[in-house]
Each structure stands twice: as structure tokens, then as C-alpha cells.
Design a protein around this motif. Structure first.
Motif, PDB file in Angstrom:
ATOM      1  N   THR A  89       3.828   3.612   6.620  1.00 58.27           N
ATOM      2  CA  THR A  89       3.745   2.185   6.323  1.00 58.27           C
ATOM      3  C   THR A  89       4.770   1.475   7.194  1.00 58.27           C
ATOM      4  N   HIS A 138       2.523   6.921  -2.462  1.00 59.11           N
ATOM      5  CA  HIS A 138       2.371   6.407  -1.101  1.00 59.11           C
ATOM      6  C   HIS A 138       0.910   6.549  -0.700  1.00 59.11           C
ATOM      7  N   THR A 139       0.206   5.415  -0.698  1.00 59.33           N
ATOM      8  CA  THR A 139      -1.184   5.362  -0.270  1.00 59.33           C
ATOM      9  C   THR A 139      -1.296   4.303   0.827  1.00 59.33           C
ATOM     10  N   GLU A 141      -2.491   1.483   0.398  1.00 59.95           N
ATOM     11  CA  GLU A 141      -2.294   0.178  -0.232  1.00 59.95           C
ATOM     12  C   GLU A 141      -0.944   0.050  -0.934  1.00 59.95           C
ATOM     13  N   LEU A 142      -0.372   1.150  -1.401  1.00 55.43           N
ATOM     14  CA  LEU A 142       0.811   1.095  -2.249  1.00 55.43           C
ATOM     15  C   LEU A 142       1.894   2.047  -1.764  1.00 55.43           C
ATOM     16  N   ILE A 143       3.128   1.624  -1.959  1.00 52.10           N
ATOM     17  CA  ILE A 143       4.250   2.544  -1.796  1.00 52.10           C
ATOM     18  C   ILE A 143       5.360   2.100  -2.741  1.00 52.10           C
ATOM     19  N   PHE A 144       5.725   2.971  -3.680  1.00 51.91           N
ATOM     20  CA  PHE A 144       6.801   2.661  -4.618  1.00 51.91           C
ATOM     21  C   PHE A 144       7.248   3.941  -5.307  1.00 51.91           C
TER      22      PHE A 144
END
Length: 292
Positions: A89, A138-139, A141-144
Motif C-alpha cells: 500500500t 492487509h487487503t 482495500e484495508l490496512i489496520f
């Protein structure tokens, strides 16, 4: 969806934000930013291309039929490895990348970091970062997750200088994998100063190792010459800020120490069927940097 245990790196390109501010009225700086981002986005892990994957073979010299068979094998290997490959990302001047926390993930993570260091070397920019291991989503669309927070904390609060520090969770993960060729290699690529409790990546060693040369097409001497030019340019253009001077001073000390430790590097002059044919050892003492 649930947390995975992953290795994560958070990398900040120092000076990039200022470049962006100045790029609106400076076409050269705009082109520089574009070049940096294009290089970063082209970084892939070990499965990047058939040429990368079969770097030690005579792939370039195969017949079309043989290449087709190799390509099919490459695609099958890439598909099988897809769940474990590096996820990336990028936003603004930061790069976040992660892999599954296992031996295979560590291999891809190390290769990605090597290629990232090689690709950003020509741009007269330094990097700072944090690496850890822990719970993460972690995709595309998302990271958290806690590991993301920890990696950011290491980069922003702990690293301080142009270096990539590693957290205790990452070192614990390496210890869990046990003693083998890969973990021994990674341990040798970590530095811990006598007066510090934190370890950091020996980035110059990583950017000039055999992987960098054989799979990234890097010239070890040119990498170090780029770093020398980067340091001297930054020293010349640096504002009269003690914090900036401190960061550059630290990096000069690390750079010169590496040259003393390494003394010379092997440069590949020619290849035969994808393998190094002629090499030359080049001394490094002339690359030492002195601060005026």
C-alpha cells in the motif's frame, strides 16, 4: 475477516513531502516524483516476472516452446504462492508492505525490501522505516491492526535517523523460526549499536548483496556511489537545522563504517546464460564522505 499474523514494514521517504510542495512550479522535481513513484509501484516480490523467477537459468536463450513451458510453470507457482505474497500500500511519501509471518513470507519480504532499496537509490532521497510482526489486516482495500500502529511508531518515533529499525516482535519471530540459512542471514543483516536497545537493518549490505545483483540487476558499486552523491547533495542543500545535520551526520557515519567493514565489492561485468561470467572487485575507500 480476522487478524493475521504478518511481517510489516512502514517506510517513509525523507524529503519527499517538500519535493511535492516544490513540484508545482518546478518541472524537474515533478518528473523526479513521478519517477520515484513509478519505480516503487513496479517493485514486486520474487515472483515479479519469469525473468526474475528464473534469474539463474538461461531463460532468455530458450526456444519459444521451452519458454512457454517455463511460463506455465511460473504462472502455476505464482498462483499457488499468491496468498503469501507481499501486499503493498502506498500513500503520499509512505510505503507499507507486509507478508505472512513464516519462512516463505520472510524470503519474499527480504527480497521486496532489497528491491525497494535498489530502486530508490538513484533518486537522492533517504528512507526511514520500522519493521515489526503482529496482528494485521492487509487487503487491497484495508490496512489496520496493532502491527500497523507499531510499525508506524517505530518509523516516526524510534528510528530518528535515515534507517529502518526493527521491533522486538520481529526479532522474536526470527528466533521462533529457529536456526537455518535464512534466519542466520537476516540476523547478520541487523545492527545494534552499543548504546541502543533497538536494532536496524544494514540497508547498504542489503542493497549490494547477491540477490540485489542477480535478481534486481543492481551494480553494487553504483549503489554506493549513488549514496555518496545523495549524501553530498543533501549536505550542500540542507537548511541550517541541527536536527537535519544530526540525521545526515548519523548517515555519514554509518556509510563510512560500511565502507570500512566491506572494503571492496564484487561487480558483475558480463553474464552467460543468466549466470555471472566475469566479475571485478572494486575497492571502496575513495567513496568515503567527509562533512565540511
Amino acid at each position: 475477516m480476522k487478524y493475521e499474523r504478518r511481517i510489516i514494514g512502514f517506510i517513509d521517504i525523507l524529503g519527499f513531502g517538500q519535493l511535492v510542495l516544490e513540484s508545482e512550479d518546478d518541472s524537474e522535481k515533478f518528473d523526479l516524483i513521478k519517477g520515484v513513484l513509478e519505480k516503487i509501484n513496479s517493485v514486486d516480490d520474487i515472483y515479479g516476472s519469469p525473468e526474475d523467477f528464473f534469474a539463474h537459468s538461461n531463460y532468455a536463450h530458450l526456444s519459444l516452446t521451452a519458454k512457454k513451458e517455463m511460463d506455465e510453470f511460473y504462472e502455476s507457482m505464482k498462483a499457488a504462492a499468491s496468498p503469501k505474497r507481499v501486499r503493498i500500500t502506498t500513500f503520499s511519501d509512505s510505503i507499507v508492505f507486509s507478508c505472512s509471518a513464516d519462512s516463505e513470507g520472510l524470503t519474499d519480504f527480504r527480497y521486496f525490501l532489497t528491491k525497494l532499496l535498489v530502486y530508490t537509490s538513484p533518486f537522492k532521497l533517504l528512507v526511514r522505516g520500522g519493521i515489526t510482526c503482529g496482528s494485521l489486516i492487509h487487503t487491497n482495500e484495508l490496512i489496520f491492526g496493532p502491527a500497523m500502529n507499531n510499525a508506524y511508531y517505530l518509523e516516526s518515533e524510534v528510528a530518528k535517523y535515515p534507517r529502518i529499525v526493527v521491533g522486538e516482535d520481529f526479532e522474536d519471530f526470527i528466533a521462533e523460526l529457529g536456526e537455518d540459512t535464512l534466519t542466520d542471514l537476516v540476523k547478520r543483516e541487523l545492527i545494534r549499536a552499543e548504546n541502543e536497545t533497538i536494532s536496524y537493518i544494514d540497508s547498504l549490505a542489503l542493497a549490494t548483496n547477491k540477490v540485489a545483483q542477480n535478481m534486481c540487476g543492481a551494480n553494487a558499486y553504483e549503489i554506493l556511489l549513488n549514496e555518496k552523491n545523495t549524501i553530498e547533495t543533501l549536505i550542500k542543500d540542507a537548511p541550517a537545522d541541527p536536527k537535519v545535520a544530526s540525521k545526515l551526520g548519523w548517515y555519514v557515519e554509518y556509510f563510512n563504517e560500511f565502507l570500512t567493514r566491506k572494503s571492496e565489492v564484487e561487480v558483475v561485468l558480463s553474464h552467460l546464460h543468466g549466470m555471472p561470467l566475469e566479475t571485478l572487485m572494486i575497492p571502496l575507500s575513495e567513496l568515503r564522505v567527509t562533512i565540511p
